[in-house]
Design a protein around this motif. Structure first.
Motif, short mmCIF file in Angstrom:
data_model
loop_
_atom_site.label_atom_id
_atom_site.label_comp_id
_atom_site.label_asym_id
_atom_site.label_seq_id
_atom_site.Cartn_x
_atom_site.Cartn_y
_atom_site.Cartn_z
N ALA A 370 -9.09 8.85 20.66
CA ALA A 370 -9.43 8.59 19.26
C ALA A 370 -10.61 9.44 18.82
CB ALA A 370 -9.75 7.10 19.09
N GLU A 371 -11.53 9.71 19.75
CA GLU A 371 -12.69 10.54 19.42
C GLU A 371 -12.26 11.96 19.07
OE1 GLU A 371 -13.89 7.09 21.67
OE2 GLU A 371 -12.43 8.68 22.09
N ALA A 372 -11.26 12.48 19.82
CA ALA A 372 -10.78 13.83 19.55
C ALA A 372 -10.13 13.91 18.16
CB ALA A 372 -9.79 14.28 20.63
N ILE A 373 -9.36 12.89 17.81
CA ILE A 373 -8.72 12.86 16.48
C ILE A 373 -9.78 12.78 15.39
CG2 ILE A 373 -7.25 11.49 14.97
CD1 ILE A 373 -5.52 10.83 17.36
N GLU A 374 -10.79 11.93 15.60
CA GLU A 374 -11.86 11.78 14.61
C GLU A 374 -12.61 13.08 14.42
OE1 GLU A 374 -15.80 8.97 13.78
OE2 GLU A 374 -14.50 8.60 15.52
N THR A 375 -12.88 13.79 15.54
CA THR A 375 -13.57 15.08 15.45
C THR A 375 -12.74 16.09 14.66
OG1 THR A 375 -14.67 14.69 17.57
CG2 THR A 375 -14.56 16.97 16.80
N ALA A 376 -11.41 16.11 14.91
CA ALA A 376 -10.52 17.03 14.19
C ALA A 376 -10.50 16.71 12.70
CB ALA A 376 -9.11 16.95 14.77
N GLU A 377 -10.50 15.42 12.37
CA GLU A 377 -10.51 15.03 10.95
C GLU A 377 -11.80 15.46 10.27
OE1 GLU A 377 -9.89 10.87 11.26
OE2 GLU A 377 -7.70 11.00 11.15
N GLN A 378 -12.93 15.34 10.98
CA GLN A 378 -14.20 15.75 10.41
C GLN A 378 -14.22 17.25 10.16
OE1 GLN A 378 -16.66 13.88 9.34
NE2 GLN A 378 -17.83 15.67 8.69
N ALA A 379 -13.66 18.01 11.12
CA ALA A 379 -13.61 19.46 10.95
C ALA A 379 -12.75 19.85 9.75
CB ALA A 379 -13.06 20.10 12.23
N ILE A 380 -11.65 19.12 9.57
CA ILE A 380 -10.77 19.41 8.44
C ILE A 380 -11.49 19.13 7.12
CG2 ILE A 380 -8.71 18.55 7.23
CD1 ILE A 380 -7.38 18.30 9.97
N ASN A 381 -12.23 18.02 7.04
CA ASN A 381 -12.97 17.70 5.82
C ASN A 381 -13.99 18.78 5.50
OD1 ASN A 381 -11.60 15.32 5.35
ND2 ASN A 381 -13.01 14.09 6.59
#
Length: 575
Positions: A370-381
């Motif tokens: 879940a941390e990896a997905i959250e990090t990817a979402e932050q990068a996208i934002n």
């Protein structure tokens, strides 16, 4: 159109009516529910061929009088049959005179008032033969200053009537306003758009800065697309893993039964062997009951396949008892075989579950945290924010550059769209009800209102007027504010005016009993005067009375309806 005869058989509440119409005015009266309105419905159906009181042809049988199988309505006028309708088939024949399109309005006096304003307007144009051809409208538009090319564009729509052409012109004006807004970035206004010019840009554009910003924007958009694709893959893997794990959990109970089901299968097979052996022994023992003793050696013999064979000896077996057990053992054996089939099916189901679990576990992808997905979402934002900032900068620079290069072109384009708005609005307003149609309608209304005024004076009623907006007034009051009897007067005068102007010169008027005695006398006076001056040929007047009328003028014939049948005039009335 002089009505000669009305024949009605088994239509609604009217079972029998054969009226010979020898006078201009025919009064049909009777108590409530006697069949007076049925007479009007029958006349209308005979002439128009359209059912009354029901909407669908399959319901026509409901119009036949109760207890009857067939009904009929026929009308004769001017020496020949004008129309006939048969029930319940709906077969219709007609031979109608000129002006037949106005028959609905003289057969139902309420039709004009209950129709839409557009329907009334079209009727009056036709009734007064007021010309509103596309060529005439084209000429009037050009006289108002409309652009010839736009008039030519709208002209074919005039065949569908003013509303369609007006709405199309107004829609084109709206489109032109939208186009003006697209050029100027502002909402169109008549004053503002006249001579509009954009402001001069306050700054110039650094072309190198614009090129660098475009390259950065392209790179960020690519990075954003890659990041979104990667995140989508992670989410898809996580979702697929969850679905596989859920399926595994669903299959585990079935797979866990494999060992127990295998043991049961072996036990079922053992029981099958046991019961097979017992059945064989019982059958052998049972054979002793039909055995024969050998005359030479006294051995027991049985016939098998056409040969005498020695009866096998089954220790301790009693032949009679064994014969009884054969059927029982056969049942046990069949039950054991069914148990084997069920166990084989259950074992196969568990083995399939075990196999599917192995396949699902082999398909499980690497787990994404879940941390990896959250990090990817932050990068996208963050990439989106960069993209939006760069896009706004590039668009602003490009807008300034375009404004500098195309300022005069924008001015010219805005002026053209504004001219289109003005030109199309002129046509749309001219074709609206208050424009050319109002002028034409005034020409069409004049003879109708003149006729209504004359009729009102003859009846000594308040004047009925049709306004340019198609609203009906009685005196100074709108139709919707009138009492029932006042509305009846208005409907009657309009129907009589239509009958005269269409040259049908016949009307059917129902429910005259809403009038008081004085108004009824005025009505009869009006009808008698119209008959006298040959302005009307036939009037059928229906209403509720307590008893047959007496002492009517010679120009009025009276018929009494009672229990669904016409009663001919009495001798005193006929005289």
């Amino acid at each position: 159109m002089h009505l000669d005869r009305i024949l009605v058989e088994n239509v609604l509440g009217l079972r029998s009516a054969d009226l010979a119409l020898r006078t201009p005015i025919t009064l049909v009266a009777g108590p409530n529910g006697a069949g007076k309105s049925s007479l009007g419905d029958a006349v209308s159906m005979a002439l128009l061929g359209k059912p009354r009181r029901v909407a669908k042809k399959k319901d026509l049988a409901q119009l036949v009088s109760e207890g009857a199988k067939r009904g009929r309505a026929a009308i004769w006028a001017d020496g020949e049959q004008m129309g006939e309708m048969k029930l319940p088939s709906g077969d219709h024949g007609e031979h109608l005179p000129a002006g037949a399109q106005y028959l609905p309005y003289v057969l139902d006096s309420t039709l004009f008032a209950t129709g839409s304003a557009d329907d009334r307007r079209r009727l009056l144009f036709q009734l007064t033969n007021c010309k509103a051809t596309p060529d005439l409208i084209e000429k009037r538009l050009l006289e108002l200053g409309a652009q010839p090319d736009k008039v030519a564009t709208i002209k074919p729509l005039l065949l569908s009537g003013f509303p369609a052409a007006s709405e199309d012109a107004k829609a084109r004006a709206t489109d032109a306003k939208g186009a003006w807004r697209g050029v100027t970035g502002e909402v169109w206004g008549e004053v503002k758009a006249d001579g509009w010019e954009p402001e001069l840009p306050a700054t110039s554009v650094d072309q190198q800065d614009l090129a660098n910003s475009q390259n950065q924007l392209q790179q960020v958009e690519q990075d954003l697309a890659d990041a979104q694709e990667a995140l989508g893959g992670h989410r898809a893997n996580a979702q697929n893993n969850a679905q596989r794990q859920a399926k595994v959990a669903e299959l585990v109970p079935e797979a866990d039964l494999l060992a127990r089901r295998t043991v049961k299968l072996e036990e079922d097979r053992k029981r099958q062997l046991e019961w097979s052996q017992k059945l064989i022994e019982a059958e052998q023992a049972a054979s002793a009951a039909t055995a024969m003793k050998c005359p030479c050696c006294s051995e027991l013999l049985v016939m098998e396949d056409g040969k005498l064979m020695k009866l096998p000896t089954v220790p301790g077996a009693d032949a009679a008892e064994a014969a009884k057990r054969v059927a029982e053992y056969e049942g046990y054996l069949q039950s054991a075989m069914r148990a084997i089939d069920n166990s084989l099916r259950d074992v196969a189901s568990s083995e399939a579950a075990v196999k599917q679990i192995k396949e699902l576990k082999a398909e499980l992808a690497a787990e994404v945290s879940a941390e990896a997905i959250e990090t990817a979402e932050q990068a996208i934002n963050e990439l989106r924010q960069q993209r939006d900032a760069l896009r706004a900068k590039v668009e602003a620079l490009q807008e300034v550059a375009r404004a500098i290069a195309d300022r005069q072109a924008v001015i010219d384009k805005a002026a053209r769209h504004h001219a289109d708005v003005v030109a199309w609005s002129l046509i749309g307003d001219a074709l609206a009800p208050a424009g050319i149609p109002a002028k034409l309608l005034g020409e069409a209304l004049a003879p109708v209102n003149d006729s209504l005024a004359i009729l009102a004076r003859l009846a000594k009623w308040r004047p009925v007027v049709i306004g340019n907006d198609m609203a009906l007034t009685y005196g100074d009051r709108a139709y919707g504010l009138l009492s029932e009897s006042e509305r009846w007067r208005v409907d009657t005068l309009v129907a009589l005016a239509i009958a005269q102007l269409s040259e049908l010169r016949m009307v059917l008027l129902d429910r005259f009993d809403v009038l008081d005695l004085k108004s009824r006398s005025q009505l009869l006076g009006l009808l008698l005067e119209l008959a006298k001056i040959k302005a009307i040929d036939s009037v059928v007047l229906c209403g509720t009375l307590k008893e047959p009328p007496a002492k009517l003028p010679a120009a009025i014939a009276s018929y009494w309806i009672e229990s669904g049948a016409i009663v001919q005039p009495s001798t005193s009335q006929a005289a």
